[in-house]
Enzyme design. Structure first.
Site, PDB file in Angstrom:
ATOM      1  N   GLU A  95      -8.496  -3.264   2.563  1.00  0.00           N
ATOM      2  CA  GLU A  95      -7.721  -3.520   3.937  1.00  0.00           C
ATOM      3  C   GLU A  95      -7.401  -4.970   4.134  1.00  0.00           C
ATOM      4  OE1 GLU A  95      -9.635  -1.369   7.215  1.00  0.00           O
ATOM      5  OE2 GLU A  95      -8.832  -2.770   8.591  1.00  0.00           O
ATOM      6  N   LYS A 290     -16.693   1.974  12.637  1.00  0.00           N
ATOM      7  CA  LYS A 290     -15.823   1.868  11.680  1.00  0.00           C
ATOM      8  C   LYS A 290     -15.684   0.390  11.248  1.00  0.00           C
ATOM      9  CE  LYS A 290     -11.744   1.713   9.272  1.00  0.00           C
ATOM     10  NZ  LYS A 290     -10.984   0.336   8.728  1.00  0.00           N
ATOM     11  N   ASP A 306     -24.087   3.104  -3.348  1.00  0.00           N
ATOM     12  CA  ASP A 306     -23.373   4.375  -3.337  1.00  0.00           C
ATOM     13  C   ASP A 306     -22.957   4.317  -1.754  1.00  0.00           C
ATOM     14  OD1 ASP A 306     -22.721   6.927  -2.511  1.00  0.00           O
ATOM     15  OD2 ASP A 306     -24.716   7.898  -3.787  1.00  0.00           O
TER      16      ASP A 306
HETATM   17  C1  MEV Z   1      -9.737  -1.671  11.654  1.00  0.00           C
HETATM   18  O1  MEV Z   1     -10.207  -1.616  10.363  1.00  0.00           O
HETATM   19  C2  MEV Z   1     -11.245  -1.816  12.463  1.00  0.00           C
HETATM   20  C3  MEV Z   1     -11.104  -1.959  13.945  1.00  0.00           C
HETATM   21  O2  MEV Z   1     -10.470  -0.841  14.581  1.00  0.00           O
HETATM   22  C4  MEV Z   1     -12.664  -2.114  14.373  1.00  0.00           C
HETATM   23  C5  MEV Z   1     -12.824  -1.852  15.979  1.00  0.00           C
HETATM   24  O3  MEV Z   1     -11.807  -1.512  16.701  1.00  0.00           O
HETATM   25  O4  MEV Z   1     -13.816  -2.630  16.551  1.00  0.00           O
HETATM   26  C6  MEV Z   1     -10.464  -3.373  14.214  1.00  0.00           C
END
Ligand code: MEV
Length: 448
Positions: A95, A290, A306
Site C-alpha cells: 500500500e 485496519k 505469521d
Molecule cells: C487505509 O489503509 C487505512 C485508513 O483507512 C485507516 C483509518 O481510517 O484510520 C486510513
C-alpha cells in the site's frame, strides 16, 4: 502430462498428481490451460524467478506447487525513537502511503520524547479438546492424579525450551459442558521465549492427548464409558490475551504544534474524539484497526512472522468486551496528550522463516537481532505510528491528499507515462488535488 490426453477437460475433471509434476511441467500446464498467450504467461512467471538458483530453490520449497515468486516491496521507516534508542523499521507492504506515514510519524515523535514500549506478559495457550461421558467429579480427581504425568511425558519435548527459560506453565482441566454436552478441555499455558512456539506447543498438546487417553484407559475408578475419552483435536490458540505489548506516545499539548497542526489544543481534542468514535462504533473501529494493522502486518511480514495468526488474535482481542472496539486509546490530562495501544502479539525471532528467508534474516539484523519481546515492541510501535498518521490526516486535511500523492506513481505506471509526462503531471498536481480521473484526463490531454 494429463492435459495432453485428448479427452481431458479441466472444467469437469480433477487433475490427479499435479503436485508430482516438475515445476516446468506445472507451468506448462497452467500456461496452456488458462492463458490465451501461453508463452507470454510462461515468460512472465519465469521473469520473477531469482537468478540465484539456490535462493530460488529455497523459495520453491517454502510451499507446494510453487511456480514463481510474488513480490511485495520491502521498505524502511527510519527515525523511530523507542525507549530512548533510534531504530529503522523494515516494512513489507504494497500500500503506497504506509511506509511514508510511518516514517513521518516516527520523525514527528522523535522530537517529542519518542515512543515508549512495554511488554506486559508473554503467555501462549494451547488446548486439547475432548469428550468425556460420566461423573465430572471422577474426571477432576483423575486429572489431579494424572497432572504430573502430563509434565513427565513431555519432558523430552520441553527439555530444550526449559534450558532457554521457557516450557509449560500450567495445565488446567476446563469443564465446557454448559456449551456442548460432554465437552472438556485441557487448557495449557506456555512460555516459548524467542520462538513463536507453534510447533513446540502442538507437539506438547499431541503428547498430552495420548497421555490423556492412555491414563484414562488405565484408571481403575472409571467405568468403561468413562475410560473412553475421545480427543477431538489438539492445537495451539492464536488468541493470546496474556501476551500483550503496550506502545505509547505522550507530550504537552503545546508541543504538538507543527506546520499542519496550527491549533494543537483543537487537534488534540479532535484526535481524542476520533478515538472515542472508534471505541464505541464498530464500523469505524474496523477501519481504525485496519490502519493499525497496516503498520503491524508490514513488520510481521518483513520479519517472517505469521500475519494470519497475528490478525486473528488481534481482532479477537479487539472484541473481548463483546463488541468490536478500538485497539488504541487517547486522553488529555493536565495539558498532556497521551496516545497508546495494547495488542496481543505471539511472535518469534528464532525458528520458522526467521533463519531461512534471506530478507527476513536481513530485516532482523536491521532491528539488531531482537528478542521476541523486543520485536513485539517494534511491531506495536509501528502500529501506533500508523494509527497516528491516519488520525492526523483524517482529523485535519483528510486522508486522500496524502494517500493520492503517494498513489500518483501507481496511476502513472498504469498509464505507462513517459518521463516527460511524469514531470508535467507532478508539476500540475503540486497545485491540484490528485484524483485518478484527474490524472487520466491530464495525461490524455498531454497526449492529444
Ligand atoms: C487505509 O489503509 C487505512 C485508513 O483507512 C485507516 C483509518 O481510517 O484510520 C486510513
Amino acid at each position: 502430462m494429463q492435459s495432453s490426453q485428448s479427452n481431458y477437460n479441466r472444467m469437469n475433471q480433477p487433475f490427479s498428481g499435479f503436485s508430482k509434476l516438475s515445476k516446468e511441467d506445472k507451468i506448462n500446464w497452467i500456461a496452456k490451460e488458462y492463458f490465451s498467450t501461453p508463452n507470454e504467461a510462461k515468460a512472465l512467471l519465469k521473469q520473477y524467478w531469482n537468478s540465484d538458483a539456490k535462493i530460488q530453490k529455497l523459495h520453491d520449497e517454502f510451499i507446494e506447487n510453487t511456480i514463481t515468486n510474488f513480490y511485495i516491496p520491502l521498505g524502511v521507516a527510519p527515525n523511530f525513537l523507542i525507549n530512548g534508542k533510534y531504530s529503522t523499521i523494515p516494512m513489507a507492504i504494497e500500500e503506497s502511503s504506509v511506509v511514508a506515514a510511518a516514517a513521518k510519524a516516527a520523525k514527528f515523535w522523535s522530537t517529542r520524547g519518542g515512543f515508549t514500549a512495554t511488554v506486559m506478559n508473554t503467555e501462549k495457550i494451547g488446548q486439547v479438546h475432548f469428550t468425556y461421558k460420566g461423573d465430572v467429579s471422577k474426571l477432576e480427581l483423575f486429572f489431579a492424579k494424572a497432572k504430573a504425568t502430563f509434565f513427565d511425558d513431555t519432558a523430552s519435548i520441553t527439555a530444550n525450551m526449559q534450558k532457554r527459560g521457557g516450557g509449560i506453565l500450567n495445565i488446567e482441566l476446563r469443564d465446557k459442558t454448559n456449551l456442548i454436552p460432554n465437552y472438556f478441555q485441557l487448557h495449557v499455558t506456555f512460555e516459548t521465549k524467542d520462538s513463536m512456539g507453534a510447533n513446540f506447543i502442538n507437539s506438547c498438546l499431541e503428547q498430552f492427548a495420548n497421555t490423556l487417553k492412555r491414563e484414562a484407559h488405565n484408571y481403575q475408578s472409571f467405568s468403561e464409558e468413562e475410560k473412553n475419552i475421545q480427543v477431538i483435536m489438539s492445537i495451539l490458540s492464536n488468541y493470546v490475551p496474556n501476551c500483550i505489548v503496550r506502545a505509547e506516545v505522550s507530550c504537552p499539548i503545546a508541543d504538538l504544534q507543527e506546520k499542519h497542526i496550527t491549533n494543537p489544543q483543537d487537534f488534540a481534542e479532535r484526535f481524542v474524539q476520533a478515538i472515542q468514535i472508534a471505541e464505541v462504533e464498530p464500523y469505524r473501529a474496523v477501519t481504525h484497526n485496519k490502519g493499525i494493522m497496516n503498520g503491524i502486518d508490514a513488520v510481521i511480514i518483513a520479519t517472517g512472522n505469521d500475519f494470519r495468526a497475528v490478525e486473528a488474535g488481534i481482532h479477537a482481542y479487539a472484541s473481548r468486551s463483546g463488541q468490536y472496539s478500538s485497539l488504541s486509546h487517547a486522553k488529555i490530562e493536565n495539558g498532556i496528550f497521551t496516545f497508546w495501544l495494547e495488542v496481543p502479539l505471539a511472535l518469534g525471532t528464532v525458528g520458522g522463516l526467521t533463519s531461512l528467508h534471506p530478507l527476513v534474516k536481513l530485516s532482523l539484523e536491521m532491528l539488531e537481532k531482537p528478542s521476541a519481546k523486543e520485536l513485539m515492541q517494534y511491531v506495536a510501535v509501528a502500529g501506533l505510528a500508523q494509527n497516528f498518521g491516519a488520525l492526523r490526516s483524517l482529523t485535519t486535511s483528510g486522508i486522500q491528499e496524502g494517500h493520492m500523492k503517494m498513489h500518483l506513481n501507481n496511476i502513472l505506471n498504469q498509464l505507462e507515462a513517459t518521463d516527460e509526462e511524469r514531470i508535467q503531471v507532478r508539476k500540475h498536481f503540486k497545485e491540484h488535488v490528485v484524483s485518478h480521473s484527474g490524472v487520466v484526463n491530464f495525461v490524455e490531454n498531454l497526449r492529444k
